[in-house]
Design an enzyme around this catalytic site. Sequence first.
Site, short mmCIF file in Angstrom:
data_model
loop_
_atom_site.label_atom_id
_atom_site.label_comp_id
_atom_site.label_asym_id
_atom_site.label_seq_id
_atom_site.Cartn_x
_atom_site.Cartn_y
_atom_site.Cartn_z
N GLU A 87 11.06 16.99 14.23
CA GLU A 87 11.49 16.80 12.85
C GLU A 87 10.87 17.91 12.00
OE1 GLU A 87 12.06 12.90 10.05
OE2 GLU A 87 10.13 13.11 11.02
N CYS A 92 14.18 11.52 5.79
CA CYS A 92 14.35 11.20 7.21
C CYS A 92 15.81 11.29 7.61
CB CYS A 92 13.75 9.84 7.53
SG CYS A 92 14.24 8.59 6.37
N LYS A 110 0.86 -1.18 0.00
CA LYS A 110 0.00 0.00 0.00
C LYS A 110 0.90 1.24 0.00
CE LYS A 110 -1.28 2.79 2.84
NZ LYS A 110 -1.08 4.02 2.00
N GLY A 113 7.66 5.52 7.36
CA GLY A 113 6.79 6.67 7.54
C GLY A 113 7.05 7.32 8.88
N GLU A 135 10.97 1.86 9.51
CA GLU A 135 11.89 2.95 9.17
C GLU A 135 11.13 4.24 9.45
OE1 GLU A 135 14.89 2.69 8.43
OE2 GLU A 135 15.12 0.66 7.63
N LEU A 136 11.48 4.94 10.55
CA LEU A 136 10.63 6.04 11.00
C LEU A 136 11.36 7.38 10.90
CD1 LEU A 136 9.14 3.98 13.97
CD2 LEU A 136 8.31 4.14 11.62
P1 ADP Z 1 3.83 11.29 6.64
O1 ADP Z 1 3.37 12.14 7.79
O2 ADP Z 1 5.25 11.47 6.31
O3 ADP Z 1 2.92 11.27 5.48
P2 ADP Z 1 2.73 8.81 7.53
O4 ADP Z 1 3.30 7.92 8.57
O5 ADP Z 1 1.43 9.45 7.81
O6 ADP Z 1 3.88 9.85 7.23
O7 ADP Z 1 2.62 8.06 6.14
C1 ADP Z 1 3.50 7.03 5.73
C2 ADP Z 1 2.68 5.90 5.17
O8 ADP Z 1 1.84 5.42 6.21
C3 ADP Z 1 1.77 6.27 4.01
O9 ADP Z 1 1.69 5.21 3.09
C4 ADP Z 1 0.43 6.46 4.70
O10 ADP Z 1 -0.66 6.23 3.84
C5 ADP Z 1 0.51 5.37 5.74
N1 ADP Z 1 -0.41 5.56 6.87
C6 ADP Z 1 -0.78 6.72 7.48
N2 ADP Z 1 -1.68 6.48 8.44
C7 ADP Z 1 -1.89 5.14 8.47
C8 ADP Z 1 -2.71 4.26 9.24
N3 ADP Z 1 -3.50 4.71 10.20
N4 ADP Z 1 -2.65 2.94 8.95
C9 ADP Z 1 -1.86 2.47 7.98
N5 ADP Z 1 -1.07 3.23 7.23
C10 ADP Z 1 -1.07 4.56 7.47
#
Ligand code: ADP
Length: 475
Positions: free
Chosen positions: A379, A278, A168, A222, A244-245
């Site tokens: 960040e 990151c 996804k 993410g 990877e955060l």
């Molecule tokens: P950013 O703030 O950098 O966009 P996110 O962590 O929100 O970082 O997004 C990184 C990935 O995580 C994207 O593919 C986003 O769609 C996904 N994502 C965000 N929220 C959720 C969630 N509640 N469950 C699963 N995936 C998520």
Amino acid sequence: MFIDGEWRGAASGATFDSTNPATGAVIASVPDGGRADAQAAIAAAERAFPAWSATTAYQRSDYLRRAWQIMMDRRDELAKRMTEEQGKPLKAARGEVVYGADYLLWFAEEAKRLYGTTIPSSRADQRFIVSHMPVGVVAAITPWNYPMSMLTRKIAPALAAGCTVVLKPAESTPLCAVDVIKVLAEAGLPKGVVNLVTAKDPAPIGQEFVTNPAVRKITFTGSTKIGRMLATQAMSGLKRVSMELGGHAPFIVCEDADAVHAAKGAPLVKFLNTGQACISPNRFLVHRSKVEAFQNEFKARMLKMKAGSGFDDAVSIGPLINEAAIAKIDRQVKDAVAKGATLLCGGSRLTDNGLDKGCFWAPTLLANVTPEMLIYREETFGPVAPVIAYDSEDEALRMANDTHYGLAAYVYTPNLARAMRLYEGLRFGIIGINDINPTSAAAPFGGMKDSGMGREGGREGIADYLEVKLGGFAI
Ligand code: ADP
């Protein structure tokens, strides 16, 4: 979406638009998948797993090598797609396509090196062997900032190990993901081995990933907030997780460093992807004796940077991904200035010459930053460079480690002993010593503390997709 070897729409029939962040224009619409689509994709990956995991390492390697060749042949087309959908300058997009392809080639080779071991037994009638098995169905969630290389960095080792995958991608860059999956599909992968579910709302797909018993591993890149939530949920199903955060990289300019040389490297890594990385330096810790020289050179270079569409060759600052990114940067800069930081350049949104259609922020240099300011800990993910003066190496190390994050750190010094002391003392997963690009498909990428767990790339990058199996043979 690509499920069970077929391109199809969402079960609900819904779609959503992907837009160009430099202009706001709609590029195309993609299926807006839901939980039922995620279930179908996981079921396809589960069906494909027995046959795929039974292929030889050489067969899997051939598929990956073919995909690498297709990705390289198509690099210009893929780079244009990335610039259009994500915004980074075309040259940087080309670099990312090649970096993304590197993972396919690297893991095509690593597939053939999944060695096991034999262990001497204390019993004369016993033999131990240790081998590696693929973990099973892998669910991958990827971000928008590196919308192609973050996909291959997960998919290539998973496939090399013998796992099947459901991906996804981020809702801001689904078309980049479609193009990468096309590359893999054209390499001839059997149906169900790789599946793609695009969605505007990631939450239901994420819920299916962390609760579906068929999924044996979650790999996520993410934010720390979402990663922590998904990892916690995945743990209750005892799924493997790789995370990877976020990061908050220090960039240390030592007392003995050539400050001008350091200030030439600084913008190259700080403004990489407009600061939306990151591993982007978030704090420039500069020895007090070098602050002036460093800031002068850094500022001069910033003032020459042009913001705009990534299709313009003169542009090195692309758009930020959305309005929320602008709001966060604005808040951090205002907070710093209110608490005594000095704005040396930038500090505001750019709207002239058509830039008002996208989210552009001027390269910004902040001096006299202190630990009380938000930017010292939060960040930024944008083109803002905060400079903090220090007086001793111990103080620099203490400040550098004073963060919940632990992804990348950078050090400039010509002194080998000092470099080694800092390399050893910094609590980060990636340390660049006089080097602003300490990354490669051949090297392990990943962080400590709130920056995550597990490593991607290198020899380590495939280990996260493997189970260890022990055989005890009585003879
Ligand atoms: P950013 O703030 O950098 O966009 P996110 O962590 O929100 O970082 O997004 C990184 C990935 O995580 C994207 O593919 C986003 O769609 C996904 N994502 C965000 N929220 C959720 C969630 N509640 N469950 C699963 N995936 C998520």
